[in-house]
Design an enzyme around this catalytic site. Structure first.
Site, PDB file in Angstrom:
ATOM      1  N   PRO A   2      31.952  21.357  42.039  1.00 42.23           N
ATOM      2  CA  PRO A   2      31.633  20.988  43.416  1.00 42.23           C
ATOM      3  C   PRO A   2      31.430  22.222  44.294  1.00 42.23           C
ATOM      4  CG  PRO A   2      33.949  20.694  42.985  1.00 42.23           C
ATOM      5  CD  PRO A   2      33.327  21.072  41.690  1.00 42.23           C
ATOM      6  N   ILE A   3      30.631  22.016  45.310  1.00 47.97           N
ATOM      7  CA  ILE A   3      30.457  23.076  46.304  1.00 47.97           C
ATOM      8  C   ILE A   3      31.408  22.801  47.449  1.00 47.97           C
ATOM      9  CG2 ILE A   3      28.868  24.056  47.988  1.00 47.97           C
ATOM     10  CD1 ILE A   3      26.623  23.201  46.089  1.00 47.97           C
TER      11      ILE A   3
END
Ligand code: 0L1
Ligand code: MG
Length: 335
Positions: A2-3
């Protein structure tokens, strides 16, 4: 993966801002159970003394992906910002990977923007535990300018992690294609704040002078770059050795201070301090005035590398490379 991206704005107190950046990086790492080194912190000075802080995981891009119709070159071009350029260079350094010059893809990278990229890189290093310990000048001698095809000096920032202990061999696993160059190094007794600094004013602020040997390691393929590229790359900074003999500069004529560089016992180059802008004090004044134009100054206690006196030599496994100065002693480096 995930960012994660968060933004905050903090004010004025530089120590508090630095601590805040460290906390942000640590929190993200802990939350995602990721190594601290994989968290990239980007900091923008959005107005004087106010910073916006964002974080991403190093392996991810915060830039939206291009529609499939965009050619790779177009896609890359639209991504370039101070932050993405800084990440690109930091990743190249961490992964010991050569990259092509940024100006090939981002011709708008001008000198002021390049210094912003350099500052973003230093903020990231500080967020990961480095401490800035001074300033280096690059391309101050004709020998270096001629070799690189660039006739303008530049400044960059050195950190404690770049300091290499004399006697400890160069760790070739840490660098891409390291080279080494002899330098005259100052330790500042007093702050030096431009503009209007002359060599005489600059030298009056110097506490002591020593021999230096700087390890440079451009992140660019074949050390091939334009001036904005190398400014953004923190002037190829990688490491530096400082000699054990400290002298009062008042007792020396540093323009006449000579050095001899040997590789495996063979003399490969010689120069005197005059190679550096006529006198290393001129280089120091140049640094103070150039930093002032960007709102910075040289602090008491800072180390200043005044620039390579000769061209840099490549460091190969098994080499013994030495520099011997007239009054400042010698440094011997092995690899
Ligand atoms: O310290 C230096 O003079 C390096 C400046 C950048 C140019 C290079 O990589 O030689
Ligand atoms: Mg240098």
């Amino acid at each position: 993966m995930p960012i994660v991206q968060i933004s905050i704005v903090k004010g004025r107190d530089r120590d508090k801002v630095t601590q805040c950046i460290k906390n942000v990086a640590q929190t993200i790492a802990t939350t995602l159970d990721a190594p601290l080194a994989s968290v990239r912190v980007m900091v923008n000075e959005i107005e004087p003394d106010h910073f916006a802080v964002g974080t991403t995981l190093k392996s991810e891009s915060v830039v939206p992906t291009q529609p499939p119709s965009a050619s790779p070159a177009e896609a890359r071009r639209t991504e370039w910002t101070i932050e993405t350029a800084a990440c690109h260079l930091l990743d190249a350094e961490a992964e010991r990977r050569e990259i092509t010059r940024i100006t090939d893809e981002w011709p708008e990278l001008d000198i002021p923007t390049a210094y912003h990229v350099q500052e973003a890189i230093i903020r990231d290093k500080v967020a990961h535990g480095d401490t800035a310990v001074g300033v280096k000048l690059g391309l101050t001698s004709r020998a270096k300018q001629k070799r690189m095809g660039i006739d303008s000096p530049l400044t960059a920032v050195i950190t404690d992690r770049m300091h290499l202990e004399t006697g400890v061999p160069v760790d070739l696993e840490r660098f891409i294609h390291p080279r080494i160059e002899p330098e005259i190094v100052f330790t500042m007794a007093e702050d030096l704040r431009g503009p209007g600094i002359t060599a005489d004013i600059a030298m009056a602020a110097v506490g002591e002078v020593r021999a230096g040997f700087e390890v440079i390691d451009s992140r660019y393929q074949n050390f091939s770059f334009a001036l904005p590229d190398v400014i953004a790359d923190n002037a190829s900074s990688a490491g530096f050795y400082i000699g054990g003999i400290a002298r009062d500069p008042a007792g020396l004529d540093l323009a006449l201070e000579a050095c001899v560089v040997r590789v495996n016992g063979e003399v490969v180059d010689t120069a005197t301090g005059a190679a550096v802008q006529g006198h290393p004090g001129e280089a120091l004044a140049l640094a103070a005035n150039s930093l002032a134009a960007r709102g910075h100054y040289i602090k008491a206690g800072d180390t200043v590398l005044t620039g390579g006196l000769t061209d840099a030599v490549f460091i190969n496994a098994g080499d013994e490379i030495s520099v011997q100065f007239t009054n400042l002693g010698s440094i011997v480096v092995t690899a």
